[in-house]
Enzyme design. Structure first.
Site, short mmCIF file in Angstrom:
data_model
loop_
_atom_site.label_atom_id
_atom_site.label_comp_id
_atom_site.label_asym_id
_atom_site.label_seq_id
_atom_site.Cartn_x
_atom_site.Cartn_y
_atom_site.Cartn_z
NE ARG A 1 -0.77 -1.92 8.42
CZ ARG A 1 -0.37 -0.86 7.72
NH1 ARG A 1 0.82 -0.84 7.17
NH2 ARG A 1 -1.16 0.18 7.56
CE LYS B 1 2.86 5.53 2.91
NZ LYS B 1 1.59 5.03 2.33
NE ARG C 1 0.80 9.02 7.37
CZ ARG C 1 0.52 7.82 6.92
NH1 ARG C 1 -0.64 7.56 6.39
NH2 ARG C 1 1.40 6.86 7.02
NE ARG D 1 -0.23 -3.82 3.90
CZ ARG D 1 -0.18 -2.49 3.95
NH1 ARG D 1 0.93 -1.88 3.62
NH2 ARG D 1 -1.22 -1.80 4.30
P1 AP5 Z 1 3.23 -1.30 0.89
O1 AP5 Z 1 4.60 -1.09 0.37
O2 AP5 Z 1 3.07 -2.01 2.19
O3 AP5 Z 1 2.41 0.08 0.87
P2 AP5 Z 1 2.48 1.36 1.84
O4 AP5 Z 1 2.36 2.56 0.97
O5 AP5 Z 1 3.67 1.26 2.75
O6 AP5 Z 1 1.12 1.12 2.59
P3 AP5 Z 1 0.63 1.37 4.09
O7 AP5 Z 1 -0.71 0.72 4.17
O8 AP5 Z 1 1.68 0.93 5.07
O9 AP5 Z 1 0.46 2.89 4.14
P4 AP5 Z 1 -0.42 3.66 5.16
O10 AP5 Z 1 0.04 5.05 4.93
O11 AP5 Z 1 -1.87 3.42 5.04
O12 AP5 Z 1 -0.04 2.97 6.54
P5 AP5 Z 1 0.93 3.40 7.72
O13 AP5 Z 1 1.40 2.18 8.36
O14 AP5 Z 1 1.91 4.40 7.28
O15 AP5 Z 1 2.43 -2.08 -0.28
C1 AP5 Z 1 1.11 -2.49 -0.08
C2 AP5 Z 1 0.87 -3.85 -0.78
O16 AP5 Z 1 1.01 -3.68 -2.19
C3 AP5 Z 1 1.87 -4.93 -0.38
O17 AP5 Z 1 1.22 -6.16 -0.30
C4 AP5 Z 1 2.92 -4.93 -1.51
O18 AP5 Z 1 3.52 -6.20 -1.70
C5 AP5 Z 1 2.07 -4.50 -2.70
N1 AP5 Z 1 2.83 -3.69 -3.65
C6 AP5 Z 1 3.69 -2.67 -3.36
N2 AP5 Z 1 4.19 -2.13 -4.49
C7 AP5 Z 1 3.63 -2.83 -5.53
C8 AP5 Z 1 3.72 -2.74 -6.95
N3 AP5 Z 1 4.51 -1.83 -7.56
N4 AP5 Z 1 2.97 -3.59 -7.69
C9 AP5 Z 1 2.15 -4.52 -7.11
N5 AP5 Z 1 2.03 -4.66 -5.76
C10 AP5 Z 1 2.75 -3.81 -4.98
O19 AP5 Z 1 -0.10 4.16 8.70
C11 AP5 Z 1 -1.11 3.41 9.35
C12 AP5 Z 1 -1.96 4.37 10.21
O20 AP5 Z 1 -1.12 4.98 11.22
C13 AP5 Z 1 -2.59 5.55 9.47
O21 AP5 Z 1 -3.84 5.17 8.89
C14 AP5 Z 1 -2.77 6.56 10.63
O22 AP5 Z 1 -3.88 6.22 11.43
C15 AP5 Z 1 -1.51 6.33 11.46
N6 AP5 Z 1 -0.42 7.22 11.05
C16 AP5 Z 1 0.68 6.89 10.31
N7 AP5 Z 1 1.46 7.97 10.12
C17 AP5 Z 1 0.85 9.01 10.75
C18 AP5 Z 1 1.15 10.41 10.88
N8 AP5 Z 1 2.24 10.95 10.30
N9 AP5 Z 1 0.29 11.17 11.59
C19 AP5 Z 1 -0.82 10.66 12.16
N10 AP5 Z 1 -1.16 9.35 12.06
C20 AP5 Z 1 -0.34 8.53 11.35
#
Ligand code: AP5
Length: 228
Positions: free
Chosen positions: A150, A10, A86, A121
């Site tokens: 992270r 994402k 979510r 990552r």
């Molecule tokens: P990356 O692009 O960083 O992936 P991402 O989908 O953004 O992953 P996140 O881990 O940030 O998603 P998440 O939903 O778990 O975390 P968030 O911060 O939103 O890519 C990942 C890796 O893969 C990188 O190293 C990249 O280089 C590589 N990559 C990317 N594309 C590639 C490709 N095509 N090929 C090869 N490699 C590739 O949320 C964190 C926490 O916050 C949640 O667990 C929850 O506790 C809380 N939270 C967040 N939003 C909410 C909400 N709406 N409600 C309640 N709690 C929430």
């Protein structure tokens, strides 16, 4: 809006989309990490849930996202919402506040790939750029030396995050799919696309870019022509 499992890409796609389309990237996860960094009570509570891979309670997340969406830059340039909603209650709250996405992008990646992506990552605290030690390594030694990881990017924690994602994903999709069928504005203006994210990031972006271009082209035609 962009949705998908942890590490489905994402944030990576958001970087590419904002570079081309000038939208304001609003990541629920980034907002929460900023709240943690501020040392507030909400940040402390949010971290407790994030450590366990659980959703942070709506009392903290919903207004945080609404306030960011309401800021002038997002109103003027358009927004790209990442990682929200979510749950069906978050989707309903978003609709209730009057925020309607034009395009809902869902990235699909097999689970075994997700774990490898999370563990490899790294983030550049200076530019905010996302790297992967194998798939997207840093360009220089200087950048490599300052990369950070992270706190929730361990194999153990990503499995918990995946479990939470799998419990909620169908609720979010079904609420948007039912709106898609029932509500006229959705039929006119919102498109849902599911994209295979297990390909090089440039290829994933090409497909997203095509969908965005098509949507903008349709916007420029008379919307009433879509009613017949
Ligand atoms: P990356 O692009 O960083 O992936 P991402 O989908 O953004 O992953 P996140 O881990 O940030 O998603 P998440 O939903 O778990 O975390 P968030 O911060 O939103 O890519 C990942 C890796 O893969 C990188 O190293 C990249 O280089 C590589 N990559 C990317 N594309 C590639 C490709 N095509 N090929 C090869 N490699 C590739 O949320 C964190 C926490 O916050 C949640 O667990 C929850 O506790 C809380 N939270 C967040 N939003 C909410 C909400 N709406 N409600 C309640 N709690 C929430």
């Amino acid at each position: 809006m962009i949705s998908g499992a942890p590490a489905s890409g994402k944030g990576t796609q958001c970087e590419l989309i904002t570079q081309k389309y000038g939208l304001v990237h609003i990541s629920a996860g980034d907002l929460l990490r900023a709240e943690i960094a501020s040392g507030s009570e909400n940040g402390r509570l949010a971290k407790e849930h994030m450590e366990k891979g659980q959703l942070v309670p709506n009392e903290i997340v919903v207004m945080m996202v609404k306030d960011r969406l309401s800021q002038t830059d997002a109103e003027q340039n358009g927004w790209l919402l990442d990682g929200y909603p979510r749950s069906s209650s978050q989707a309903t709250a978003l609709q209730g506040f009057g925020f309607h996405p034009d395009l809902f992008i869902v990235l699909e990646v097999p689970e075994d790939i997700l774990v490898e992506r999370v563990v490899g990552r790294r983030l550049d605290p200076v530019t905010g750029k996302i790297y992967h030690l194998k798939y997207s390594p840093p360009e220089t030694e200087e950048i490599a030396a300052r990369l950070t990881q992270r706190f929730d990017d361990t194999e153990e924690k990503v499995k918990l995050r995946l479990k939470t994602h799998n419990q909620n994903v169908s609720d979010v999709l079904s609420i948007f799919c039912s709106l898609f069928i029932e509500v006229k504005w959705c039929l006119l203006f919102m498109i849902i696309i599911q994209i295979k994210g297990n390909r090089p990031k440039e290829e994933v972006f090409t497909q997203i870019d095509a969908a965005l271009s098509e949507m903008l082209q349709q916007r420029n035609t008379d919307p009433s022509s879509l009613l017949s």
